[in-house]
Each structure stands twice: as C-alpha cells, then as structure tokens.
Design a protein around this motif. Structure first.
Motif, PDB file in Angstrom:
ATOM      1  N   GLY A  59      37.130  24.856 -55.180  1.00  0.00           N
ATOM      2  CA  GLY A  59      36.340  25.448 -54.110  1.00  0.00           C
ATOM      3  C   GLY A  59      36.777  24.881 -52.775  1.00  0.00           C
ATOM      4  N   VAL A  87      34.372  29.026 -50.795  1.00  0.00           N
ATOM      5  CA  VAL A  87      32.973  28.730 -51.094  1.00  0.00           C
ATOM      6  C   VAL A  87      32.225  28.443 -49.792  1.00  0.00           C
ATOM      7  N   GLN A 125      26.946  27.098 -50.883  1.00  0.00           N
ATOM      8  CA  GLN A 125      27.231  27.432 -52.280  1.00  0.00           C
ATOM      9  C   GLN A 125      28.109  26.404 -52.982  1.00  0.00           C
ATOM     10  N   ARG A 126      28.422  25.301 -52.302  1.00  0.00           N
ATOM     11  CA  ARG A 126      29.306  24.303 -52.911  1.00  0.00           C
ATOM     12  C   ARG A 126      28.684  23.686 -54.164  1.00  0.00           C
ATOM     13  N   ALA A 164      28.217  26.220 -57.142  1.00  0.00           N
ATOM     14  CA  ALA A 164      29.503  26.547 -57.764  1.00  0.00           C
ATOM     15  C   ALA A 164      29.924  25.470 -58.761  1.00  0.00           C
TER      16      ALA A 164
END
Length: 337
Positions: A100, A145, A149-150, A153
């Motif tokens: 990511g 990403v 949303q890190r 994920a």
C-alpha cells in the motif's frame, strides 16, 4: 484562485479522487486505489554513526511480551531476523509483494510524469523489501491507499504492508504492527506566503484548516483546533488543491509532506516550527511478526553504517535533501526485545 499553479500540480501528480491508476513496470504494478473517495544502533537523530544491528534468528512468528505502549517507547519494534515465517512464506508462495502506497505525494510516492512509473523515497524502500524477500527483479504490486484506509487494508490483508509516510503511535499499534522508524518528521503548518497564519497557534482562529482524514494532523486539530474550522479530505494533496482554489486557508500535515508540497507551489511555505514527533514506519498486519522482523532486517541493511554511501543516505540525497536539508542520517532503531 492560482489556476496556473493548480494546473502544474495536476500535470505532475495522479489525482486519487478520480480513481486513476497506472501501470509502472512489468515488475511493479499499480492497481486502483483502495477505499474510494543484538548489535549496536545505527545513526541516531543526531546523526552519530555506529555499527548496524546484528541480525538474530527467532522462531517463526515469535513475539515476546512487551511493555505497555507509551509516547516514550512507541517507536520500539521487534529485533531484525532473516528467518522465514508464515507471512514471509506466504509472500514467496504468491511470488509477489503487495504494498500500500501513496501515488500523489511528491518526493515520497508519486507517478513520474515522464516515465509513468511510481517513484519516491517510500517507493525505493518498498522495492528494497521486495528484493530482499523475493530476490532480484521482484514483482511488486503497488496499491494506492488513501490515508484513512491504510489500517483497514492491512487488517483485511488487502496488502502485505504499507509504506506511506505512516507515523508510528500507540493508538495505531493497537491495530497494526510497525517496523522501526525509517524517517523522523513532525507536524507543521503550510500556508500561503502572504498569509498572516504564523504557526500552529491562535493565528489559525477563524481560518479554514485542511488535513487528511485519519492522519495525525487531524488528531492534533481535534485536540487543539485553535479556533479554526477543520476540513478533512482523503489525501494530503487534496489539501494543497483546496489551498490553491481558495477553499482553505492553511494545511496541517507532516513537515516532510508539507516541504514536498511547497516544492510544487512556490506561493506557499512552512509556517512556525514542527510541534509533534512523527517517526515513520512500515506498517503490517499485527499477526505477521516474522514479516516485521524481516522488514527490520531490511531497514538495518538500508541504514548501513549511517555513512554517506548507505542506501538510506543515497535515497535521502536523491529525493529529500533539496526540500529537507541538514539531515545527517536515519533515526536509530529502537527494539522491544
């Protein structure tokens, strides 16, 4: 509105909000953004050189009990090891590392407008991890990403790791695991040069201040807004665009990112001084302790002896020195075991 600056910015960077994705190389693929809209330490923060940490072998997934996370020990991680465990073996079986990343932060992770490939300090580090695990010319799948949303994920295992200027702190360590710190930054204010905003203080009162959702900048503004109206966006670049459109008066973000934005737009500048401590780490799923140790082994090699020819210093000179001068070496690794 400074339309000219805005057009230049859009020409250089890929707008995540539009959902764009690019193919980098045969060995490195960018896929669409997630989430929609025992040795001695290396160079310390003061830059004093010392031998690198000796790699130690641990059983697969070994994770000893550690002390309660506090501001003092938040940057501690597991000691490095080259041993394979479940997570590393899983990556080898897939034959690719899924990372990511950001695709719109100049100098750190962005699409080069000439080559069409992802480039930057974080991208170089991600490739170093992939090469250590998979060998020469590894296949790397880069997934864009958004800041917010890190962690999801990683928890959903949509990515193997995140290399995206992600600050290590105790709140995040309850959700994901981190490597040792590979860069040291701090929150700072970015605003037009002509602005009366002076720093992270009451000069922000009544101002529209932009920051990325899920960032440490948002946390700081929530705790101490200084009378500002806080605007949140998916990615930090969106804040610079808001600033250029006249929809925001200032930005709060890491000084490393702010310096990169100032390099893109000569009408803005950093204001005041950094007011937080922001160590960046590679983030992973909490269950992947063998991968944490392996990444720390890569970072150990990347720092080298802290000298001018170490991979870390070469990457610093290539990507960051022009905008963040005066850094003499990487932060020292801190270990919990």
């Amino acid at each position: 509105m400074r339309a000219r600056g805005l057009l230049n910015l859009r020409a250089v960077l890929a707008p995540v909000a539009a959902g764009m994705s690019v193919m980098a190389t045969a060995a490195a693929v960018l896929v669409p953004a997630l989430g929609g809209a025992a040795g001695e330490e290396g160079r310390g923060r003061g830059g004093a050189a010392a031998p690198a940490v000796t790699h130690r072998a641990y059983g697969p997934g070994a994770a000893p009990a550690v002390a309660k996370c506090t501001a003092r020990n938040a940057a501690e991680s597991l000691r490095p090891s080259p041993e394979d465990g479940p997570a590393v073996s899983r990556i080898k079986e897939k034959g690719q590392l899924v990372v990511g990343v950001d695709q719109n932060t100049y100098r750190w992770g962005y699409r080069d407008p000439v080559t069409g490939e992802l480039a930057g300090f974080d991208i170089d580090l991600a490739r170093a991890v992939a090469e250590d695990i998979l060998g020469p010319h590894p296949k790397v799948v880069f997934k864009a990403v958004p800041t917010s949303q890190r962690i999801p994920a990683l928890q959903k295992r949509t990515v193997d790791l995140v290399v995206r200027t992600m600050t290590i702190n105790c709140a995040r360590k309850e959700q994901v695991a981190f490597s040792t710190a590979y860069f040291q930054g701090g929150q700072q204010v970015l605003a037009p040069k002509v602005s009366k905003v002076a720093a992270f203080d009451d000069s922000l009162r009544g101002k529209r201040v932009c920051t990325a959702a899920g960032s440490t900048g948002e946390s700081e503004l929530s705790a101490q807004p200084h009378g500002a109206k806080v605007l949140t966006v998916p990615n930090q670049l969106d804040c610079l665009v808001r600033l250029q459109l006249g929809e925001a008066d200032a930005v709060v973000t890491d000084n490393a990112l702010a310096a990169a934005q100032a390099a893109q737009d000569p009408a803005v500048e950093l204001k005041g001084r950094p007011f937080t401590d922001e160590p960046y780490g590679v983030a992973m799923n909490r269950g992947d302790t063998d991968l944490v140790r392996r990444v720390n082994k890569v970072l150990d090699d990347y720092r080298g002896d802290g000298g001018a020819d170490s991979p870390w210093m070469r990457a610093y000179r290539k990507w960051l020195q022009a905008d963040l001068p005066g850094i003499s070496g990487p932060p020292s690794p801190e270990y919990s075991d």
